[in-house]
Design an enzyme around this catalytic site. Sequence first.
Site, mmCIF file in Angstrom:
data_model
loop_
_atom_site.group_PDB
_atom_site.id
_atom_site.type_symbol
_atom_site.label_atom_id
_atom_site.label_comp_id
_atom_site.label_asym_id
_atom_site.label_seq_id
_atom_site.Cartn_x
_atom_site.Cartn_y
_atom_site.Cartn_z
ATOM 1 N N LYS A 1 -8.153 0.985 -7.439
ATOM 2 C CA LYS A 1 -7.500 1.733 -6.219
ATOM 3 C C LYS A 1 -6.464 2.683 -6.815
ATOM 4 O O LYS A 1 -6.028 2.363 -7.930
ATOM 5 C CB LYS A 1 -6.680 0.356 -5.808
ATOM 6 C CG LYS A 1 -5.804 0.525 -4.389
ATOM 7 C CD LYS A 1 -5.211 -0.531 -3.952
ATOM 8 C CE LYS A 1 -4.422 -0.393 -2.553
ATOM 9 N NZ LYS A 1 -3.905 -1.555 -2.141
ATOM 10 N N SER B 1 -3.995 -7.159 1.142
ATOM 11 C CA SER B 1 -4.584 -5.848 1.185
ATOM 12 C C SER B 1 -5.764 -6.127 0.114
ATOM 13 O O SER B 1 -6.654 -5.024 0.036
ATOM 14 C CB SER B 1 -3.699 -4.878 0.321
ATOM 15 O OG SER B 1 -3.012 -4.217 1.391
ATOM 16 N N SER C 1 -4.975 -2.602 2.695
ATOM 17 C CA SER C 1 -5.110 -1.239 2.242
ATOM 18 C C SER C 1 -5.940 -0.948 0.919
ATOM 19 O O SER C 1 -6.226 0.227 1.087
ATOM 20 C CB SER C 1 -3.634 -0.817 1.658
ATOM 21 O OG SER C 1 -3.407 -1.670 0.425
#
Lengths: 499, 493
Positions: B78, B177, B153
């Site tokens: 990420k 997330s 996210s």
Amino acid sequence: MSDEVVSDASAAGIEPVIGLEIHAQLLTNTKIFCGCGTRFGAAPNMNVCPVCLGLPGALPVLNRRAVELAMRAGLALGCTIQRHSIFARKNYFYPDLPKGYQISQYEHPLATDGELAYVADDGPHVVRITRVHLEEDAGKSLHTAIGDSDRYTYLDFNRSGVPLIEIVTHPDLRAPRAAADFFARLRAILLAIGVNDGNMEEGSLRCDANVSVRPAGESALGVKVEVKNINSFRFLQRALEHELVRQTELLRAGGHVVQETRLWDEANGRTVSMRSKEEAHDYRYFPEPDLPPLEVSETWIAEVRAALPELPEARKQRFIRDYGLPAADAAHLADTEERARFFEDTAASAGNPKAASNWVMGEVTRRLKAAGAGIEVVGVTPAALGRLIRLVDTGVVNGSAAKAVFARMYGSGREAEDIVRAEGLSQIGDAGELTEVVTRVIAEHEDAVARFRGGNEGSLGFLVGQVMRATRGRANPKKTNELLRRALTAREAAPRTDE
Amino acid sequence: MTASSIQTIADIRTAMAEGLTAVDICAQYLERIAAHDGPIHAFTHVAKEQALERAESIDRRGAEDPDLPLAGVPVAVKDNICTRGLPTTASSRILEGFVAPYDATVIDRLTKAGAVVIGKTNCDEFAMGSTTEHSVSGPTHNPWDLERVPGGSSGGSAAAVAARLSPIAVGSDTGGSIRQPAAFCGIVGLKPTYGRVSRYGLLAFASSLDQIGPFALTVSDAATLLQAIAGQDSCDATSAVEAVPAFDAALREPVPNPTIGVPWQILEDGVDPDVHTAFSAAIDVLRGQGAKIVDVPLPHAGYAVPTYYVVAPAEASSNLARYDGVRYAYRAPVDAAGADLTSMYDRTRDTGFGDEVKRRIMLGTYTLSAGYYDAYYLKAQQVRTLIRRDYDTAFERVDAIAMPTTPTPAFGLGERSDDPLQLYMGDVFTASANLTGLPAISLPCGYGASGLPVGLQLTGRAFDEETLLRLGAGYERDAPWWRDTPPAAAIRG
């Protein structure tokens, strides 16, 4: 200026109320939340890493040594060390504050409720310490002295993350000079306990002052003004004197003091407004989630307490008590650990603390002052000085000869006894030898003898001086005195040598 | 085993044992990304050269090196986790061009374990969001339906694994997330116990809630990845001293006669019927495997979302203060008229941050302000304690608590853009694990009527990821949903 100011204000019945906030850099090798060095004077941005630059993702890890030094300061100031304290973020924007917040302590500081008690020239003082807490320093903005300083401000983050303690006092100080004196004493303590280097020019010790005025005798506090940018004892006193006058005049003129932060402008000798209460930051303090609460054990506190050296005030009291020294001498000798040790070693070697005190306060201090140096470079060992004092006490040399011996010892490494022997400086205490000189002096100074016999006691001193001169200072002053008096008060006849 | 059929870490081990090299594996995944990521946009940066170099060095060292449990395994990261030499932007304009000069602790550990960072994945800006639409590089699309969001996210990481563009990925979870995008994309996602995995190098959103965790197709792969990154770190003062058990070994043993709690009451309202159905079916599977299912009350569960949306923005408002245009990355162009410091700050932060980030910074600044702190932040912290107590009470009689991961399956791109409150309510089942610090896993548990994946969430005791992984592995044996591949995947199972 200062006394005038103070008397002026007190004539107006106005009393200043002063509290100090002192920031002291802790003498750690590394920063408070990372492994970067803390050495002053490195090239800009050489002592930096992701943590103290506040790079994305970096996290703080607390330096245990910083906690220990902060605890030491807290204990030296009589504070309670809190077993549980909490770091908090103080949020504000400034280019040299790389994270946009400073990690400090807010609601739960490491040390609380202490006091500093001491005896100053004007009597005893007690200044209460509200708190001692840990925090990190910010970086430094460089606005001048670089080629394109007219267009750019440069940033140096070497100082970012350097460990500090903030010491906050109660508003217990009542005069600018008292505030400066307190600050000096606090500095001496921080030096004595090895927490801070006391270097105000390099900014490792800084002071902000909160000052308000009120009618003398009033117990309610006036509106306070915070004065920043004070980096010497003299500036502190001057800034406070200026504020005292400014605030007193405001009140006299029927105006009122505005709560604000002011900066000391040394060049113009005045304080200038920096920001008003309305412009004050809302720091939005909240507990620092990146650091767990700081827990210190009773054992750790006890260890730090046990390792504390004797502090100047306690040492001074001990010197007065154990050695019978006058307060002023005791204060001077006790002020630093090195000077105190020199004195105590000399006293031990001499077996005479009062004489040791006189020598250290007198000849030794005079020498150091002339050289502009501290006790650490003194040109004589305490043991050697002690042996010189013994020579005086046992009557081998008299006081004035001792000074001459000291002058030859200092910086040469020579022993007092060797100097005395080599230069024939030993005292003449032998009655026979001395009587001869006395007889000769009396014979040579008939006028003085007559004046003495006519009731002029002062002539005796003149005659003693003549004996000293004749013996090149080696005569025992007490015996000389005795012999002269006896000879002069005997019948008109010349003194009898067989007495 | 051919390169083009590889899906899991086990497949990679087999393939390498049969003669494929780490470079072969890496090249295979780079090809898949090149061919299939266009319409998905899981990656914001593909680290082609660095990955191949790294794979070569693993081949030189030898894949059978026992110190390399992830030898040659590509991992997608990420974009809010620092990777030395690669861009790290958290999908924000304000970090445009930022290349971290250091590796996050998890990257360090992955590298030591032999993994190959294959690229950085898209996310909501600074991990604020649950759709991966709030990204400066544009949205990620759900591989199951390109018109739908992948969740967020960590939507890029989830989509990459679901589309077989990377066998495993790491993400971060502040209010769901990891778990929510795992559920939306039909894969396994685990939020470890707070403190289990070092946060050093993770761009902070809400420091007391953030936690890095694994994405994988299977529970076993998630366990292997967690094993590599978990454990105390001297660079993170909030990382935990608790020993990390050997997850791989534990997975082979099912939890004997587990008791699983279900808070049926809070599932009564607002849960999509398809989700409810798939969830109930999953509970039946667990019951069929011998689990005792009991009802557990979680009286304060309803406060989780409002509490979360006080705590998280408050911490974010402080954490994001460092992005000010002074020291690195983006600085708004300063015209001669407004060249003072304050206007530089204003313009940089105004044009550098997206709307959702600004919304949360403002919320957080407000709740921390003098006079409001006690009513909001302090109160929220107190509610956290109450929620944690609910869970502690429940864990006196259950081994895990089961819920759907999300109240609905993936929704359409843009569908909720104008309704942040409704979006926030989507965190209803996930936020509690962050507020309490407890570990929670999301497992694929079937599909809704529209063919979109549904997630089963299991929450466990603090530092007991092991039970969650064992329960998950047991469920997965009887319900291997992961074998289904989404329509946009690089390979078809």
